[in-house]
Structures are given as C-alpha cells and as structure tokens.
Design a protein around this motif. Structure first.
Motif, mmCIF file in Angstrom:
data_model
loop_
_atom_site.group_PDB
_atom_site.id
_atom_site.type_symbol
_atom_site.label_atom_id
_atom_site.label_comp_id
_atom_site.label_asym_id
_atom_site.label_seq_id
_atom_site.Cartn_x
_atom_site.Cartn_y
_atom_site.Cartn_z
ATOM 1 N N LYS A 105 -12.725 -2.592 -19.535
ATOM 2 C CA LYS A 105 -13.463 -2.124 -20.713
ATOM 3 C C LYS A 105 -12.918 -0.804 -21.248
ATOM 4 N N HIS A 106 -12.475 0.070 -20.355
ATOM 5 C CA HIS A 106 -11.998 1.392 -20.816
ATOM 6 C C HIS A 106 -10.762 1.258 -21.702
ATOM 7 N N THR A 118 -17.996 4.725 -19.329
ATOM 8 C CA THR A 118 -17.710 3.405 -18.762
ATOM 9 C C THR A 118 -17.310 3.527 -17.299
#
Length: 140
Positions: A105-106, A118
């Motif tokens: 996600k990062h 995150t």
C-alpha cells in the motif's frame, strides 16, 4: 537438523522482532512529527519486511520437519501443543500478510504522512499479532 533449524528460528526471531519494532517506532515518529518520508525510512521498513519473511520461511521449514507440526488434529486439547502447532503459525502468517499489505500500500501513496500512517498501522498490527502468539515459555 531439526535442532539447528529450531535454534535458527529462535535466534532469527530476535532480529526480526527488533527490525519490526524499529520500523513501527520509526513510522509513528515520522507520522507524529510530520517529517518527510525518505529513502532511509523506506529501507527500515524493507528490512523489517525481509526479516519477517525470512522468519516465516524458517518457521515453515521447521513446521514441516517437526513431528509437532504434522500431527495438528490430535493436539487441540493440549494448550501448549495447540499454540506451537496451530495458533503460532496461523496468527504469524496473518501478521506477515498484514505487513506485506502495508508494504504494498505504501508504494501507491504520494503523501509522506500517509506512508508513515500505513506503516504504523499495518506493521504495528503485525507486531502485536506476532507478540501475542510467541510461545514465551519455550523461547527463553
């Protein structure tokens, strides 16, 4: 061979936990102080990811060469054996999946604050899950 893998799994756990805790603390500090996400922060999180994935691989090898790991169904009534043969591996796999999701996600985020958040959330949840299922009485 079993004893070597078991000792290696226990020893590597110290390094993996240290890296993961350092990554979580770094993410919390970065998030709260509103600092810029740098290559150093990315490397800290990457080393934590690599450390936990290595620990998972060592643990899976240990699980399949151990007689405890292969006889799961007969061990549900014994809490210590249930912890080492079912709860520890299952919860730690979930924790490492969360850590991997945090890493993935990062990469899609642009904002430094969102990246730190995150990592703090996903790596933090992973750390909590891992700490909750360590067989402490066998480790020390």
């Amino acid at each position: 061979m079993y004893n070597f893998i078991k000792q290696f799994h226990s020893g590597w756990a110290y390094l993996a936990l240290l890296l993961l805790a350092f990554a979580v603390i770094n993410a919390i500090i970065g998030f709260t102080s509103k600092k810029e996400f740098t290559a150093k922060d990315r490397k800290i999180s990457l080393f934590a990811l690599i450390g936990t994935h290595t620990q998972l691989l060592i643990g899976l090898i240990l699980y399949f060469v151990s007689s405890k790991g292969l006889a799961v169904l007969g061990q549900m009534s014994n809490p210590e054996l249930r912890l080492t043969s079912l709860e520890h591996p299952l919860i730690n796999i979930i924790a490492i999946v969360l850590i991997t999701i945090g890493w993935s996600k990062h990469k899609k985020l642009i904002n430094s604050e969102a990246k730190f958040k995150t990592f703090a959330v996903f790596y933090g949840l992973g750390l909590i899950l891992i700490l909750s299922r360590i067989p402490w009485n066998l480790w020390f």
